[in-house]
Design a protein around this motif. Structure first.
Motif, PDB file in Angstrom:
ATOM      1  N   THR A  99       0.896  -1.182  -0.195  1.00 24.25           N
ATOM      2  CA  THR A  99       0.127   0.096   0.032  1.00 24.25           C
ATOM      3  C   THR A  99       0.764   1.347   0.087  1.00 24.25           C
ATOM      4  OG1 THR A  99      -0.163  -0.078   2.442  1.00 24.25           O
ATOM      5  CG2 THR A  99      -2.035  -1.070   0.880  1.00 24.25           C
ATOM      6  N   GLU A 100       1.995   1.310   0.502  1.00 23.97           N
ATOM      7  CA  GLU A 100       2.974   2.261   0.483  1.00 23.97           C
ATOM      8  C   GLU A 100       3.308   2.638  -0.841  1.00 23.97           C
ATOM      9  OE1 GLU A 100       6.218   1.404   3.340  1.00 23.97           O
ATOM     10  OE2 GLU A 100       4.968   1.932   5.024  1.00 23.97           O
ATOM     11  N   HIS A 101       3.614   1.475  -1.589  1.00 22.02           N
ATOM     12  CA  HIS A 101       4.100   1.726  -3.087  1.00 22.02           C
ATOM     13  C   HIS A 101       2.770   1.974  -3.786  1.00 22.02           C
ATOM     14  CE1 HIS A 101       5.718   0.646  -7.065  1.00 22.02           C
ATOM     15  NE2 HIS A 101       4.501   0.215  -7.588  1.00 22.02           N
ATOM     16  N   ALA A 102       1.475   1.520  -3.670  1.00 23.56           N
ATOM     17  CA  ALA A 102       0.429   2.196  -4.148  1.00 23.56           C
ATOM     18  C   ALA A 102       0.189   3.746  -3.932  1.00 23.56           C
ATOM     19  CB  ALA A 102      -0.935   1.499  -3.935  1.00 23.56           C
ATOM     20  N   ALA A 103       0.220   4.126  -2.639  1.00 33.67           N
ATOM     21  CA  ALA A 103       0.239   5.455  -2.490  1.00 33.67           C
ATOM     22  C   ALA A 103       1.347   6.365  -2.971  1.00 33.67           C
ATOM     23  CB  ALA A 103       0.466   5.653  -0.945  1.00 33.67           C
ATOM     24  N   ALA A 104       2.463   5.976  -3.238  1.00 31.28           N
ATOM     25  CA  ALA A 104       3.503   6.709  -3.926  1.00 31.28           C
ATOM     26  C   ALA A 104       3.347   6.843  -5.175  1.00 31.28           C
ATOM     27  CB  ALA A 104       4.730   5.973  -3.759  1.00 31.28           C
ATOM     28  N   GLN A 105       2.386   5.843  -5.985  1.00 32.97           N
ATOM     29  CA  GLN A 105       2.020   5.990  -7.264  1.00 32.97           C
ATOM     30  C   GLN A 105       0.872   6.973  -7.535  1.00 32.97           C
ATOM     31  OE1 GLN A 105       3.685   4.447 -10.014  1.00 32.97           O
ATOM     32  NE2 GLN A 105       5.050   3.726  -8.386  1.00 32.97           N
ATOM     33  N   GLY A 106       0.514   7.728  -6.329  1.00 33.18           N
ATOM     34  CA  GLY A 106      -0.662   8.508  -6.526  1.00 33.18           C
ATOM     35  C   GLY A 106      -2.139   8.076  -6.364  1.00 33.18           C
ATOM     36  N   LEU A 298      -6.456   4.989   1.089  1.00 34.63           N
ATOM     37  CA  LEU A 298      -5.013   5.132   1.188  1.00 34.63           C
ATOM     38  C   LEU A 298      -4.559   6.464   1.699  1.00 34.63           C
ATOM     39  CD1 LEU A 298      -3.662   3.278  -1.934  1.00 34.63           C
ATOM     40  CD2 LEU A 298      -3.912   2.396   0.352  1.00 34.63           C
ATOM     41  N   PRO A 299      -3.594   6.519   2.809  1.00 30.89           N
ATOM     42  CA  PRO A 299      -3.016   5.457   3.234  1.00 30.89           C
ATOM     43  C   PRO A 299      -3.587   4.500   4.328  1.00 30.89           C
ATOM     44  CG  PRO A 299      -2.176   7.534   4.232  1.00 30.89           C
ATOM     45  CD  PRO A 299      -3.363   7.689   3.253  1.00 30.89           C
ATOM     46  N   LEU A 300      -3.381   3.406   4.670  1.00 31.13           N
ATOM     47  CA  LEU A 300      -4.043   2.578   5.437  1.00 31.13           C
ATOM     48  C   LEU A 300      -3.536   3.033   6.864  1.00 31.13           C
ATOM     49  CD1 LEU A 300      -4.016  -1.237   4.072  1.00 31.13           C
ATOM     50  CD2 LEU A 300      -5.709   0.686   3.676  1.00 31.13           C
ATOM     51  N   LYS A 301      -4.569   2.540   7.623  1.00 31.07           N
ATOM     52  CA  LYS A 301      -4.152   2.724   9.083  1.00 31.07           C
ATOM     53  C   LYS A 301      -3.704   1.237   9.862  1.00 31.07           C
ATOM     54  CE  LYS A 301      -6.908   6.629   9.920  1.00 31.07           C
ATOM     55  NZ  LYS A 301      -7.274   6.862   8.495  1.00 31.07           N
ATOM     56  N   PHE A 302      -2.425   1.064  10.260  1.00 26.27           N
ATOM     57  CA  PHE A 302      -1.983  -0.006  10.677  1.00 26.27           C
ATOM     58  C   PHE A 302      -1.926   0.034  12.308  1.00 26.27           C
ATOM     59  CE2 PHE A 302      -0.401   0.019   6.450  1.00 26.27           C
ATOM     60  CZ  PHE A 302      -0.314  -1.286   6.031  1.00 26.27           C
ATOM     61  N   PRO A 303      -2.266  -1.226  12.930  1.00 25.88           N
ATOM     62  CA  PRO A 303      -2.347  -1.390  14.291  1.00 25.88           C
ATOM     63  C   PRO A 303      -1.034  -1.120  14.772  1.00 25.88           C
ATOM     64  CG  PRO A 303      -2.678  -3.400  13.331  1.00 25.88           C
ATOM     65  CD  PRO A 303      -2.801  -2.642  12.115  1.00 25.88           C
ATOM     66  N   ASP A 304      -0.818  -0.814  16.092  1.00 27.75           N
ATOM     67  CA  ASP A 304       0.629  -0.568  16.451  1.00 27.75           C
ATOM     68  C   ASP A 304       1.442  -2.105  16.567  1.00 27.75           C
ATOM     69  OD1 ASP A 304      -0.927   1.423  19.254  1.00 27.75           O
ATOM     70  OD2 ASP A 304       0.030   1.985  17.121  1.00 27.75           O
ATOM     71  N   GLU A 305       0.813  -3.097  16.776  1.00 21.65           N
ATOM     72  CA  GLU A 305       1.738  -4.370  16.743  1.00 21.65           C
ATOM     73  C   GLU A 305       1.411  -5.076  15.449  1.00 21.65           C
ATOM     74  OE1 GLU A 305       1.563  -4.980  21.574  1.00 21.65           O
ATOM     75  OE2 GLU A 305       0.788  -6.508  20.424  1.00 21.65           O
ATOM     76  N   LEU A 306       2.131  -5.772  14.725  1.00 21.61           N
ATOM     77  CA  LEU A 306       1.924  -6.401  13.715  1.00 21.61           C
ATOM     78  C   LEU A 306       1.324  -7.690  13.964  1.00 21.61           C
ATOM     79  CD1 LEU A 306       5.247  -6.285  11.787  1.00 21.61           C
ATOM     80  CD2 LEU A 306       3.245  -5.034  11.325  1.00 21.61           C
ATOM     81  N   GLY A 307       0.475  -8.156  13.223  1.00 17.13           N
ATOM     82  CA  GLY A 307      -0.148  -9.458  13.308  1.00 17.13           C
ATOM     83  C   GLY A 307      -1.260  -9.748  12.240  1.00 17.13           C
ATOM     84  N   SER A 308      -1.094 -10.991  11.957  1.00 11.87           N
ATOM     85  CA  SER A 308      -1.859 -11.563  10.647  1.00 11.87           C
ATOM     86  C   SER A 308      -2.579 -12.545  10.917  1.00 11.87           C
ATOM     87  CB  SER A 308      -1.118 -11.430   9.473  1.00 11.87           C
ATOM     88  OG  SER A 308      -0.171 -12.574   9.676  1.00 11.87           O
TER      89      SER A 308
END
Length: 308
Positions: A99-106, A298-308
């Motif tokens: 998603t960071e890549h997608a946001a960087a593409q506009g 975008l940008p997405l809001k990520f939780p403080d701790e990684l977890g999938s």
């Protein structure tokens, strides 16, 4: 090693070995669907498209894609994790990079399709919401007769008239893609039509009246499981609808499939596209899977701790 100490490494796809690893993740997560061949993936490379693989403790465990969607003005962001590697943080890390890549593409909106409840719940954690459903229809292939030869138009394989595939883009795809039941207009370029919407010209059929292509239908062949194939884009221009053009083209592809050892074909159709679903039902297709299309800002809001 404790679960939280596992090493996650995300890297871009570069070599043929990377592409094959990317393919194997798709096959593990979506065993009922074809995976593009390495040649197809190479052919579809663009500066905007990002393919990633993710390693967990040195083993490929996930893959991802960030690209321009066929729906206008939005990104297609897809993260897939092998079932045995889930709930280790790898999905979240991969989604962040994509998603960071997608946001960087506009892009300001990202979307994807999801086939299972666990993945849907994962997506909702990051703000994804449902906006469309698609249904999978499946047809077993046995002895399939060729349809009667039409009198008002000709049916040809693209392999017989390869120059007509480009004409089909302008004469069929451009006027019919807006008919699809999507919330945003479909935006398919001529280059994408030439590289991603066909993989074997012999398996794609055109209806031609005079110097005009009036309909398309066919199959996308599966290099991993040659006994199955995915139904390719099927469409008929408005003025020729109701004249059995679509069913003739589809029956032609089914007869071709029977002659080439294919025993199952499948197709995805928007739930709101009642006409195509009815045609498939008439041709003997049965329902199998429902896929949920989701999107998020975008940008997405990520939780403080990684977890999938």
């Amino acid at each position: 090693m404790e679960p939280n100490d596992r090493v996650i490494r995300i890297r871009p796809v570069e070599t043929d070995a990377d592409y094959e690893a990317w393919r194997q993740v798709r096959l593990a997560v979506l065993p009922d669907e074809r995976a593009p061949s390495i040649a197809e993936l190479r052919k579809a490379e663009t500066p905007q498209r990002l393919f990633l693989v993710a390693e967990l403790d040195g083993e490929i465990a996930a893959h991802g894609t960030s690209d321009r969607s066929n729906e206008a003005d939005r990104a297609s962001v897809i993260a897939r994790v092998r079932p045995e590697a889930r709930r280790r943080g790898i999905g979240t890390a991969l989604l962040r990079a994509l998603t960071e890549h997608a946001a960087a593409q506009g892009f300001t909106i990202a979307g994807c399709s999801i086939d299972d409840d666990g993945s849907l719940e994962f997506a909702k954690r990051f703000g994804y919401t449902e906006y469309l459903r698609q249904v999978e229809q499946v047809r077993q292939i046995a002895d399939e007769p060729w349809p009667p030869t039409p009198t008002e138009y000709d049916v040809v394989q693209v392999s017989e008239r390869p120059e007509l595939w480009a004409a089909a883009y302008e004469q069929v795809a451009v006027p019919t893609l807006p008919d699809l039941d999507t919330t945003a207009p479909m935006d398919v370029t001529a280059e994408e039509w030439a590289t991603e919407w066909i993989n074997d010209p012999a398996a794609m059929f055109l209806a031609v009246a005079g110097d005009q292509v009036i309909g398309v239908a066919g199959l996308m062949l599966d290099t991993d499981k040659p006994e199955r194939a995915e139904v390719a884009y099927t469409a008929v221009v408005p003025q020729w609808r109701g004249k059995a053009v679509a069913s003739t083209l589809k029956r032609s592809s089914m007869a071709w499939a029977a002659e080439h050892g294919i025993t199952e074909i499948y197709t995805w159709t928007q739930q709101g596209n009642a006409n195509m679903r009815r045609l498939n039902e008439h041709l003997g297709f049965a329902y199998r899977t429902v896929s949920v299309n989701v999107r998020a800002e975008l940008p997405l809001k990520f939780p403080d701790e990684l977890g999938s």
